[in-house]
Design a protein around this motif. Sequence first.
Motif, PDB file in Angstrom:
ATOM      1  N   GLY A   1     -22.786   3.687 -32.163  1.00 14.20           N
ATOM      2  CA  GLY A   1     -22.386   3.488 -30.769  1.00 14.20           C
ATOM      3  C   GLY A   1     -23.382   4.094 -29.792  1.00 14.20           C
ATOM      4  O   GLY A   1     -24.501   4.456 -30.162  1.00 14.20           O
TER       5      GLY A   1
ATOM      6  N   SER B   1     -24.545   4.351 -25.285  1.00  8.22           N
ATOM      7  CA  SER B   1     -24.983   3.471 -24.195  1.00  8.22           C
ATOM      8  C   SER B   1     -26.397   2.950 -24.446  1.00  8.22           C
ATOM      9  O   SER B   1     -26.745   1.862 -23.986  1.00  8.22           O
ATOM     10  N   THR B   2     -27.201   3.700 -25.174  1.00  7.65           N
ATOM     11  CA  THR B   2     -28.574   3.254 -25.441  1.00  7.65           C
ATOM     12  C   THR B   2     -28.560   2.052 -26.389  1.00  7.65           C
ATOM     13  O   THR B   2     -29.222   1.044 -26.138  1.00  7.65           O
TER      14      THR B   2
ATOM     15  N   MET C   1     -13.788   6.025 -32.130  1.00  9.41           N
ATOM     16  CA  MET C   1     -13.944   7.408 -31.676  1.00  9.41           C
ATOM     17  C   MET C   1     -13.187   7.576 -30.376  1.00  9.41           C
ATOM     18  O   MET C   1     -12.842   6.610 -29.716  1.00  9.41           O
TER      19      MET C   1
ATOM     20  N   ARG D   1     -16.576  13.113 -27.279  1.00 11.44           N
ATOM     21  CA  ARG D   1     -15.581  12.768 -28.307  1.00 11.44           C
ATOM     22  C   ARG D   1     -14.312  13.595 -28.184  1.00 11.44           C
ATOM     23  O   ARG D   1     -13.475  13.564 -29.071  1.00 11.44           O
TER      24      ARG D   1
END
Length: 256
Positions: free
Chosen positions: A64, A66-67, A93, A166
């Motif tokens: 996962g 954003s990058t 998550m 998280r």
Amino acid sequence: DFIQQWVGFDEMEQQIRLKYGISKVMIVPGESDQDESTKSLLGQRAAKVLGECLTDRSYIAVTGGSTIASIGPHLAAFIDKKQLTFLAARGGMNEKADVQANTIVSNFAERIHAKSKTLYLPEQMSDQAYDMMVKEPIIKEMISHYENADVVLHGIGDALDMANRRQASETEVALLTKNKAVGEAFGYYFNAKGEPVHRIKTVGIQLEQVEQSPIVIAVAGGSSKASAIGAYLNKAPSQTIFITDEGAAKKLVNQL
Ligand code: BG6
């Protein structure tokens, strides 16, 4: 100026590659901490590199972040293989849906009409639940896909930032601090030497499976992540192709 910049990047790429003993380093101009368009450039470069490594039937395990999510819009420009399978490398998550591995692989597959396999399981499980889950045929199948993944595509995060994202418990944060966790990748937390000091017990991809994968593409930029990146890269698998931005690269080179 352009040539100068290019020569400068080339030199930094070699320095970083040699320092960490990885296969290749690529730097895009800019600083993704300050500029969203730099993140998109990271995504574009990663899509191109991914396109160059694939065969018609590759399985690609994807984490996962954003990058990694920023790769999606660029896939169609570089990849035209409908038999590919994107595998969610991690389960669900406590993070925003759009940056979770499950959402990302579905999105990637949709964009290029390829296939995806998701892992809709909570990341954090009790030992009993874990022991039962790994016996489920559908989970066994996913584990065997991880073992045979042709490519692992992952992000790198700052350890405490990721723990916060998280919604880690106070106990977990205290443990990370005590063990001097600096970087995070695919649910593992690493100290400054790159040794894993903590991991989320999950049926998602394991460090050994990443190490076994013939191609590993790590994508992370921003000078605020430089220490985390450096920590992780210290022991990153030698087949790693690392794609970063100028902001992180300059800081990594200065730390050399
Ligand atoms: C998480 C991954 O979702 O994203 C992590 O599971 C990674 O392994 C992180 O470190 C990076 O996030 P971002 O948003 O900074 O790219």
